[in-house]
Design a protein around this motif. Sequence first.
Motif, mmCIF file in Angstrom:
data_model
loop_
_atom_site.group_PDB
_atom_site.id
_atom_site.type_symbol
_atom_site.label_atom_id
_atom_site.label_comp_id
_atom_site.label_asym_id
_atom_site.label_seq_id
_atom_site.Cartn_x
_atom_site.Cartn_y
_atom_site.Cartn_z
ATOM 1 N N LYS A 93 6.056 -13.978 18.798
ATOM 2 C CA LYS A 93 5.202 -13.199 19.680
ATOM 3 C C LYS A 93 5.512 -11.726 19.422
ATOM 4 N N CYS A 94 4.558 -11.032 18.797
ATOM 5 C CA CYS A 94 4.755 -9.617 18.483
ATOM 6 C C CYS A 94 3.396 -8.947 18.317
ATOM 7 N N ASP A 95 3.414 -7.632 18.243
ATOM 8 C CA ASP A 95 2.149 -6.910 18.120
ATOM 9 C C ASP A 95 2.068 -6.068 16.852
ATOM 10 N N ARG A 96 3.046 -6.179 15.970
ATOM 11 C CA ARG A 96 3.041 -5.450 14.700
ATOM 12 C C ARG A 96 3.300 -6.442 13.571
ATOM 13 N N PHE A 97 2.568 -6.249 12.473
ATOM 14 C CA PHE A 97 2.681 -7.164 11.347
ATOM 15 C C PHE A 97 2.666 -6.382 10.045
ATOM 16 N N PHE A 98 3.263 -6.970 9.014
ATOM 17 C CA PHE A 98 3.183 -6.384 7.686
ATOM 18 C C PHE A 98 1.739 -6.506 7.225
ATOM 19 N N PRO A 99 1.196 -5.472 6.580
ATOM 20 C CA PRO A 99 -0.209 -5.539 6.154
ATOM 21 C C PRO A 99 -0.451 -6.618 5.100
ATOM 22 N N GLN A 100 -1.683 -7.044 5.018
ATOM 23 C CA GLN A 100 -2.089 -8.022 4.011
ATOM 24 C C GLN A 100 -1.898 -7.415 2.621
ATOM 25 N N ILE A 101 -1.341 -8.181 1.701
ATOM 26 C CA ILE A 101 -1.147 -7.713 0.327
ATOM 27 C C ILE A 101 -2.386 -8.086 -0.479
ATOM 28 N N ASP A 102 -3.024 -7.093 -1.059
ATOM 29 C CA ASP A 102 -4.228 -7.305 -1.857
ATOM 30 C C ASP A 102 -3.826 -7.878 -3.216
ATOM 31 N N GLU A 103 -4.170 -9.134 -3.459
ATOM 32 C CA GLU A 103 -3.779 -9.793 -4.708
ATOM 33 C C GLU A 103 -4.590 -9.316 -5.906
ATOM 34 N N ASN A 104 -5.576 -8.453 -5.674
ATOM 35 C CA ASN A 104 -6.262 -7.785 -6.778
ATOM 36 C C ASN A 104 -5.483 -6.554 -7.236
ATOM 37 N N VAL A 105 -4.535 -6.113 -6.401
ATOM 38 C CA VAL A 105 -3.732 -4.923 -6.698
ATOM 39 C C VAL A 105 -2.291 -5.306 -7.044
ATOM 40 N N TYR A 106 -1.759 -6.326 -6.379
ATOM 41 C CA TYR A 106 -0.379 -6.770 -6.584
ATOM 42 C C TYR A 106 -0.360 -8.234 -6.993
ATOM 43 N N SER A 107 0.571 -8.561 -7.878
ATOM 44 C CA SER A 107 0.734 -9.937 -8.326
ATOM 45 C C SER A 107 2.154 -10.406 -8.003
ATOM 46 N N LEU A 108 2.268 -11.630 -7.513
ATOM 47 C CA LEU A 108 3.573 -12.225 -7.242
ATOM 48 C C LEU A 108 4.278 -12.471 -8.571
ATOM 49 N N VAL A 109 5.532 -12.009 -8.693
ATOM 50 C CA VAL A 109 6.275 -12.191 -9.943
ATOM 51 C C VAL A 109 7.227 -13.372 -9.811
ATOM 52 N N ASP A 110 7.723 -13.846 -10.947
ATOM 53 C CA ASP A 110 8.640 -14.982 -10.896
ATOM 54 C C ASP A 110 10.021 -14.535 -10.415
ATOM 55 N N HIS A 111 10.811 -15.512 -10.053
ATOM 56 C CA HIS A 111 12.112 -15.258 -9.434
ATOM 57 C C HIS A 111 13.072 -14.498 -10.357
ATOM 58 N N LEU A 112 13.036 -14.782 -11.641
ATOM 59 C CA LEU A 112 13.924 -14.087 -12.580
ATOM 60 C C LEU A 112 13.633 -12.589 -12.627
ATOM 61 N N GLU A 113 12.356 -12.224 -12.534
ATOM 62 C CA GLU A 113 12.001 -10.802 -12.521
ATOM 63 C C GLU A 113 12.512 -10.130 -11.245
ATOM 64 N N LEU A 114 12.465 -10.842 -10.129
ATOM 65 C CA LEU A 114 13.022 -10.328 -8.871
ATOM 66 C C LEU A 114 14.523 -10.070 -9.029
ATOM 67 N N GLU A 115 15.253 -11.036 -9.566
ATOM 68 C CA GLU A 115 16.702 -10.870 -9.738
ATOM 69 C C GLU A 115 17.027 -9.735 -10.700
ATOM 70 N N LYS A 116 16.253 -9.610 -11.758
ATOM 71 C CA LYS A 116 16.472 -8.517 -12.709
ATOM 72 C C LYS A 116 16.250 -7.170 -12.018
ATOM 73 N N PHE A 117 15.219 -7.086 -11.203
ATOM 74 C CA PHE A 117 14.894 -5.839 -10.511
ATOM 75 C C PHE A 117 16.010 -5.425 -9.552
ATOM 76 N N VAL A 118 16.515 -6.369 -8.755
ATOM 77 C CA VAL A 118 17.543 -6.018 -7.767
ATOM 78 C C VAL A 118 18.949 -6.006 -8.361
ATOM 79 N N GLY A 119 19.118 -6.609 -9.534
ATOM 80 C CA GLY A 119 20.411 -6.560 -10.205
ATOM 81 C C GLY A 119 21.460 -7.489 -9.640
ATOM 82 N N GLU A 120 21.027 -8.530 -8.968
ATOM 83 C CA GLU A 120 21.980 -9.508 -8.440
ATOM 84 C C GLU A 120 21.282 -10.838 -8.202
#
Length: 142
Positions: A92-119
Motif C-alpha cells: 500500500k503506497c502512493d509512489r511507484f517507479f516509472p514504467q520502463i519503455d522497452e523501446n528505449v531500454y532492453s533487459l540485459v543478461d545477468h553476466l552483463e549486470l555482474e560485469k557492470f557492478v564488478g561483483e
Amino acid sequence: MGRLTWESIPEKYQPLKNRLNIIISSRMKSDDDSNKGGYLIYPSLEKAIQDLEIDLQIFRIFIIGGSKLYEEAINSTSCKYILLTKIYKEFKCDRFFPQIDENVYSLVDHLELEKFVGETVPQGKQLDSDIEYEFLMYKRIK
C-alpha cells in the motif's frame, strides 16, 4: 536524490556514508553546512550531471529517489543503465517507479549486470521473509 527522499533519511544517517550525496531541490539552497556535510544541493538533475561529469570527473551516478527524479532520470539521454531491484509483492503506497519503455531500454543478461557492478550478484528471484525480489539491469538502446 530528491528533497523528500533526503528528508526521509533519519538525521543520524545523513549523509549516506561512502558516497557523495547530491540533493536535487528547487526549495533547498546550498549553504556552509552542505559543503562540510558530505552533500551538495543542485536545482536540477541536468545541472548536477553537468557539474559532476565536467568539474568532478564523476561518470557513474546513482539515482535513489524519489519518483519524480526517477522519471526525469530515465527519460534523460544521460541515463545509460537502470539498476533495478524488482519486488514481487504489492504494498500500500502512493509512489511507484516509472514504467520502463522497452523501446528505449532492453533487459540485459545477468553476466552483463555482474560485469557492470564488478561483483557477484544473486541471480533470479530471491526470498527475504515473505518478499520475493530480483536484481535486474536495463541498458539504453535508443
